[in-house]
Design a protein around this motif. Structure first.
Motif, PDB file in Angstrom:
ATOM      1  N   PHE A  10       1.020  -1.040   0.050  1.00 60.52           N
ATOM      2  CA  PHE A  10       0.063   0.154  -0.046  1.00 60.52           C
ATOM      3  C   PHE A  10       0.900   1.158  -0.059  1.00 60.52           C
ATOM      4  CE2 PHE A  10      -2.620   3.514   2.113  1.00 60.52           C
ATOM      5  CZ  PHE A  10      -3.569   3.538   1.324  1.00 60.52           C
ATOM      6  N   TYR A  11       0.556   2.155  -0.843  1.00 64.02           N
ATOM      7  CA  TYR A  11       1.396   3.445  -1.040  1.00 64.02           C
ATOM      8  C   TYR A  11       0.332   4.595  -0.708  1.00 64.02           C
ATOM      9  CZ  TYR A  11       4.300   0.365  -3.507  1.00 64.02           C
ATOM     10  OH  TYR A  11       5.211  -0.792  -3.865  1.00 64.02           O
ATOM     11  N   TYR A  12       0.913   5.651   0.263  1.00 69.41           N
ATOM     12  CA  TYR A  12       0.541   6.676   0.360  1.00 69.41           C
ATOM     13  C   TYR A  12       1.294   7.728  -0.703  1.00 69.41           C
ATOM     14  CZ  TYR A  12      -2.000   5.703   4.782  1.00 69.41           C
ATOM     15  OH  TYR A  12      -2.794   5.107   5.612  1.00 69.41           O
ATOM     16  N   GLY A  13       0.940   7.957  -2.013  1.00 64.88           N
ATOM     17  CA  GLY A  13       1.762   8.728  -2.821  1.00 64.88           C
ATOM     18  C   GLY A  13       2.847   7.896  -3.130  1.00 64.88           C
ATOM     19  N   ALA A  14       4.169   8.487  -2.744  1.00 60.36           N
ATOM     20  CA  ALA A  14       5.441   7.512  -3.109  1.00 60.36           C
ATOM     21  C   ALA A  14       5.690   6.740  -1.866  1.00 60.36           C
ATOM     22  CB  ALA A  14       6.619   8.407  -3.555  1.00 60.36           C
ATOM     23  N   PHE A  15       5.219   7.266  -0.811  1.00 65.17           N
ATOM     24  CA  PHE A  15       5.348   6.384   0.388  1.00 65.17           C
ATOM     25  C   PHE A  15       4.617   4.983   0.704  1.00 65.17           C
ATOM     26  CE2 PHE A  15       4.602   5.383   4.996  1.00 65.17           C
ATOM     27  CZ  PHE A  15       5.985   5.298   5.298  1.00 65.17           C
ATOM     28  N   ARG A  16       5.804   3.929   0.762  1.00 63.02           N
ATOM     29  CA  ARG A  16       5.064   2.492   0.720  1.00 63.02           C
ATOM     30  C   ARG A  16       4.927   2.384   2.517  1.00 63.02           C
ATOM     31  NH1 ARG A  16       8.524  -2.265  -1.458  1.00 63.02           N
ATOM     32  NH2 ARG A  16       6.756  -3.426  -2.555  1.00 63.02           N
ATOM     33  N   SER A  42      -2.883   0.341  11.248  1.00 64.34           N
ATOM     34  CA  SER A  42      -4.040   1.113  11.053  1.00 64.34           C
ATOM     35  C   SER A  42      -4.303   0.817   9.380  1.00 64.34           C
ATOM     36  CB  SER A  42      -4.213   2.553  11.742  1.00 64.34           C
ATOM     37  OG  SER A  42      -4.527   2.223  12.915  1.00 64.34           O
ATOM     38  N   THR A  43      -3.338   1.108   8.979  1.00 62.31           N
ATOM     39  CA  THR A  43      -3.470   1.324   7.433  1.00 62.31           C
ATOM     40  C   THR A  43      -4.136  -0.057   6.822  1.00 62.31           C
ATOM     41  OG1 THR A  43      -1.527   2.735   7.055  1.00 62.31           O
ATOM     42  CG2 THR A  43      -2.318   1.584   5.335  1.00 62.31           C
ATOM     43  N   LEU A  44      -3.670  -1.107   7.573  1.00 63.52           N
ATOM     44  CA  LEU A  44      -3.905  -2.459   6.974  1.00 63.52           C
ATOM     45  C   LEU A  44      -5.611  -2.603   7.270  1.00 63.52           C
ATOM     46  CD1 LEU A  44      -3.748  -5.295   5.774  1.00 63.52           C
ATOM     47  CD2 LEU A  44      -3.214  -5.952   8.126  1.00 63.52           C
ATOM     48  N   LEU A  45      -5.791  -2.049   8.408  1.00 59.82           N
ATOM     49  CA  LEU A  45      -7.271  -2.102   9.153  1.00 59.82           C
ATOM     50  C   LEU A  45      -8.290  -1.346   8.142  1.00 59.82           C
ATOM     51  CD1 LEU A  45      -8.626  -3.451  11.413  1.00 59.82           C
ATOM     52  CD2 LEU A  45      -9.098  -1.015  12.367  1.00 59.82           C
ATOM     53  N   ARG A  46      -7.804  -0.390   8.149  1.00 59.28           N
ATOM     54  CA  ARG A  46      -8.652   0.673   6.868  1.00 59.28           C
ATOM     55  C   ARG A  46      -8.776  -0.002   5.616  1.00 59.28           C
ATOM     56  NH1 ARG A  46      -9.511   5.888   8.750  1.00 59.28           N
ATOM     57  NH2 ARG A  46      -9.407   6.729   6.573  1.00 59.28           N
ATOM     58  N   MET A  51     -11.591   1.930   3.371  1.00 56.44           N
ATOM     59  CA  MET A  51     -11.667   3.348   4.329  1.00 56.44           C
ATOM     60  C   MET A  51     -10.588   4.362   3.396  1.00 56.44           C
ATOM     61  SD  MET A  51     -14.421   4.036   5.675  1.00 56.44           S
ATOM     62  CE  MET A  51     -14.105   5.582   6.779  1.00 56.44           C
ATOM     63  N   ASN A  52      -9.522   3.602   3.135  1.00 57.54           N
ATOM     64  CA  ASN A  52      -8.465   4.466   2.309  1.00 57.54           C
ATOM     65  C   ASN A  52      -8.583   4.777   1.108  1.00 57.54           C
ATOM     66  OD1 ASN A  52      -6.723   4.343   4.432  1.00 57.54           O
ATOM     67  ND2 ASN A  52      -5.893   2.361   4.109  1.00 57.54           N
ATOM     68  N   ASP A  53      -9.824   4.583   0.407  1.00 56.67           N
ATOM     69  CA  ASP A  53     -10.233   4.909  -1.015  1.00 56.67           C
ATOM     70  C   ASP A  53     -10.478   6.418  -0.667  1.00 56.67           C
ATOM     71  OD1 ASP A  53     -10.502   2.333  -1.527  1.00 56.67           O
ATOM     72  OD2 ASP A  53     -12.580   2.420  -2.422  1.00 56.67           O
ATOM     73  N   GLY A  57      -4.767   9.820  -3.652  1.00 53.47           N
ATOM     74  CA  GLY A  57      -3.213   9.716  -3.834  1.00 53.47           C
ATOM     75  C   GLY A  57      -2.795   8.261  -3.448  1.00 53.47           C
ATOM     76  N   THR A  58      -3.738   7.497  -2.884  1.00 51.72           N
ATOM     77  CA  THR A  58      -3.297   6.014  -2.391  1.00 51.72           C
ATOM     78  C   THR A  58      -3.190   5.104  -3.578  1.00 51.72           C
ATOM     79  OG1 THR A  58      -5.499   5.762  -1.678  1.00 51.72           O
ATOM     80  CG2 THR A  58      -4.110   6.834  -0.039  1.00 51.72           C
ATOM     81  N   ARG A  59      -2.652   3.856  -3.241  1.00 44.46           N
ATOM     82  CA  ARG A  59      -2.556   2.853  -4.330  1.00 44.46           C
ATOM     83  C   ARG A  59      -2.554   1.433  -3.447  1.00 44.46           C
ATOM     84  NH1 ARG A  59       1.631   1.055  -7.376  1.00 44.46           N
ATOM     85  NH2 ARG A  59       2.977   2.623  -6.525  1.00 44.46           N
ATOM     86  N   VAL A  60      -3.214   0.490  -4.002  1.00 40.45           N
ATOM     87  CA  VAL A  60      -3.412  -0.855  -3.338  1.00 40.45           C
ATOM     88  C   VAL A  60      -2.788  -1.802  -4.288  1.00 40.45           C
ATOM     89  CG1 VAL A  60      -4.305  -2.510  -2.360  1.00 40.45           C
ATOM     90  CG2 VAL A  60      -5.272  -0.360  -1.997  1.00 40.45           C
ATOM     91  N   GLU A  61      -1.733  -2.729  -3.861  1.00 33.62           N
ATOM     92  CA  GLU A  61      -1.344  -3.769  -4.944  1.00 33.62           C
ATOM     93  C   GLU A  61      -1.485  -5.013  -3.950  1.00 33.62           C
ATOM     94  OE1 GLU A  61       2.584  -3.032  -6.313  1.00 33.62           O
ATOM     95  OE2 GLU A  61       1.887  -1.394  -7.369  1.00 33.62           O
ATOM     96  N   GLY A  62      -1.818  -6.289  -4.693  1.00 28.82           N
ATOM     97  CA  GLY A  62      -2.106  -7.292  -4.217  1.00 28.82           C
ATOM     98  C   GLY A  62      -3.667  -7.422  -3.869  1.00 28.82           C
ATOM     99  N   GLU A  63      -3.934  -8.331  -3.122  1.00 30.10           N
ATOM    100  CA  GLU A  63      -5.550  -8.736  -2.980  1.00 30.10           C
ATOM    101  C   GLU A  63      -6.153  -8.937  -1.544  1.00 30.10           C
ATOM    102  OE1 GLU A  63      -6.147 -12.726  -4.848  1.00 30.10           O
ATOM    103  OE2 GLU A  63      -6.744 -11.654  -6.703  1.00 30.10           O
ATOM    104  N   ILE A  64      -7.105  -8.214  -1.271  1.00 28.97           N
ATOM    105  CA  ILE A  64      -7.925  -8.710   0.011  1.00 28.97           C
ATOM    106  C   ILE A  64      -9.102  -9.480  -0.366  1.00 28.97           C
ATOM    107  CG2 ILE A  64      -8.734  -7.797   2.002  1.00 28.97           C
ATOM    108  CD1 ILE A  64      -6.678  -5.514   1.808  1.00 28.97           C
ATOM    109  N   LEU A  65      -9.203 -10.537   0.265  1.00 29.51           N
ATOM    110  CA  LEU A  65     -10.270 -11.335  -0.331  1.00 29.51           C
ATOM    111  C   LEU A  65     -11.232 -11.533   1.323  1.00 29.51           C
ATOM    112  CD1 LEU A  65      -8.193 -14.363  -1.623  1.00 29.51           C
ATOM    113  CD2 LEU A  65      -9.332 -12.649  -2.862  1.00 29.51           C
TER     114      LEU A  65
END
Lengths: 249, 295
Positions: A10-16, A42-46, A51-53, A57-65
């Protein structure tokens, strides 16, 4: 397994903020996420209820099932996910409306109009959150008049009124006094019979008291995940041991 | 000089300046009443307020300002009917929906609109809007209620929009997050959470916009048409109170009945705007303890 994170970055802009997190949450169990500030818990929880939508400027990679379906797939409606996965925040945040209207917010959104059904739901939710006896005579009063601990239980009741499957709690007791904290912890214990609870906490005793599984995060990585008892008595990783024994964090 | 002495001097200097400003305003109000009240030696208050004939220069003169009051109220109400939806919806768009780039542009354009001198708006209404209305709707004159209301609305929109936007912006992010987490859409969040929480600020915005419109002089002087009669339709000319005062004060003989009647009209206007401001103040205080977003 009701919720599974698969290689999540998960990225906030360029910050991973999260790196390659893979973690399964078991149904009707309490899972605690611990770690020092800024570790990504907390980032993972959101991420689990999208909620991080709401943050630009945020970006998710991978999957949450969730029940086998990737909630970040393009055809998934985040609103529907949030109706199934409720959330309780760090700071109690009831709406500046009456206690009754706070509880009925979500049911009314989903189209429940029948007065009897709504009243049953209000009482049921407040009873589950062990708040009914304290507020049954003041349902029409503003929720802002309640104490911090009562407000937080109201927020839990409000989330329960949505009939979710999963309840996410983001440091739900960090703004509360010890007595209110004890009440919330008892409440978590009684709720786990019916709900899957995922709780982020700064308080390691709390994690030890309420959870069955614990994940320890550090610098955006899941360092260790195991049964709570194992984590707190015999951690496999040196970093986990240093953190729970108070050597850092 | 010791720091303590400096503190005392600064404190008293500030107190003095504050006191002078309040005193000056107080003296102006006193003057307004001193010059206005003598009219009631000639006619009763009811005759003054509800008399429909305004013939201050006739012999015997008649000082009934009912048509002026009606003129003021009608252009104010009509301009608010136009300005409130525009002001409020633009505030909601700017604060809740617009992407960052558009938001900044819109905000500055609305601030620019607030900076337009009213005489420029009046000029626009007189030279562009009036002839166009006159031709298009085949009217005897384009200087009428609709024209004045449109121009006043243009003046009130920035007030309503920027104050409402502040109120919406002040709504805590916690409430919005709570709403989204309960499965509300963006639209549901705006309608059911954000607007109710900002309602006191929004009401203040509307009332301050109205008080701006009712006190505005130049626009109504230029485009309302200036007829001191009770209008029969929205395309009639009217003579709102500020326009009447501005137009006639230069010609009224000092100390005459006309002179006092104009000051008394000023008192009426003062009381109306004061009432608006008190209402706005009351409303903005009302929900504060509930923890909603206020100014």
């Amino acid at each position: 397994m009701i919720v599974r994170a698969r290689n999540v970055d998960f990225y906030y802009g360029a910050f991973r903020a999260l790196t390659d997190v893979t973690l399964d949450f078991e149904k009707r169990r309490v899972t605690a996420l611990i770690g020092p500030s800024g570790c990504g818990k907390s980032t993972l929880l959101r991420l689990l209820n999208r909620m991080n939508d709401l943050i630009d400027g945020t970006r998710v990679e991978g999957e949450i099932l969730f029940e086998g379906r990737n909630i970040y797939a393009p055809e998934v409606d985040p609103v529907e996910i949030r109706q199934r996965i409720g959330m309780v925040f760090q700071k109690p945040n009831p709406f500046p409306k009456s206690i009754f209207d706070n509880i009925t917010f979500a049911p009314k959104l989903s189209g429940i109009r029948d007065r009897g059904e709504i009243e049953t739901l209000v009482e049921g939710s407040l009873r589950q959150a062990v708040l009914w006896d304290e507020v049954k005579d003041i349902l029409g009063k503003s929720a802002m008049n309640l104490s911090g601990g009562q407000q937080q239980r109201l927020c839990i009741a409000r989330a329960l009124a949505m009939k979710p499957d999963v309840l996410l709690m983001d440091e739900p007791t960090s703004a509360l006094d010890p007595i209110s904290t004890a009440k919330i912890e008892e409440l978590i214990d009684s709720l786990k019979k019916r709900y899957t609870i995922i709780i982020v906490t700064h308080n390691m005793q709390q994690a030890a008291r309420v959870s069955e599984y614990t994940g320890f995060f550090y610098l955006g990585k899941l360092i260790e995940f195991n049964a709570t008892e194992k984590i707190f008595t015999n951690p496999a990783m040196k970093q986990t041991e240093d953190y729970i024994t108070g050597r850092f964090g | 000089m010791t720091s303590k002495a400096r503190e005392i001097i600064i404190k008293n200097l500030f107190a003095l300046l504050a006191f002078i400003s309040v005193l000056l305003l107080g003296l102006i109000v006193l003057f307004l009443f001193r010059e206005g009240l003598p009219i009631f030696k000639q006619i009763s208050m009811a005759q003054f307020l509800f008399g429909s004939a305004w013939y201050p220069t006739y012999d015997p003169p008649e000082y009934g300002i009912w048509s002026l009051i009606v003129g003021s109220v009608i252009v104010t109400v009509l301009s608010c009917l136009i300005a409130v939806p525009f002001g409020l919806l633009s505030a909601i768009y700017i604060s809740e929906i617009a992407p960052a780039g558009i938001k900044e542009i819109l905000k500055s354009v609305i601030e620019l609109l607030a900076g337009l001198p009213s005489v420029v708006l009046g000029f626009f209404g007189m030279v562009i809007l009036a002839p166009w209305m006159q031709e298009t709707f085949d009217l005897p004159t384009g200087l009428n209620i609709v024209n004045a209301s449109l121009m006043l609305a243009v003046m009130a929109i920035p007030t309503i929009s920027s104050i409402s936007e502040d109120a919406l912006y002040a709504v805590s992010r916690d409430f919005k997050e709570a709403s989204y987490a309960l499965g509300a859409t963006k639209y549901e969040t705006i309608v059911k959470v954000v607007i109710p929480a900002a309602l006191s600020g929004i009401s203040t915005a509307v009332i301050l916009g109205m008080s701006r419109a009712i006190g505005e002089t130049m626009v109504v002087l230029m485009v309302a048409g200036g007829s001191a009669a009770i209008p029969r339709g929205i395309f009639d000319s009217v003579r709102p109170m500020p326009a009447s005062i501005a137009a006639e004060m230069g010609e009224a003989a000092f100390g005459s009945g006309h002179y006092h009647a104009l000051f008394a009209t000023g008192i009426v206007l003062f009381i109306i705007t004061l009432a608006f401001n008190l209402i706005a103040d009351h409303i903005s205080n009302r929900f504060k303890e509930e923890g909603s977003g206020t100014l």
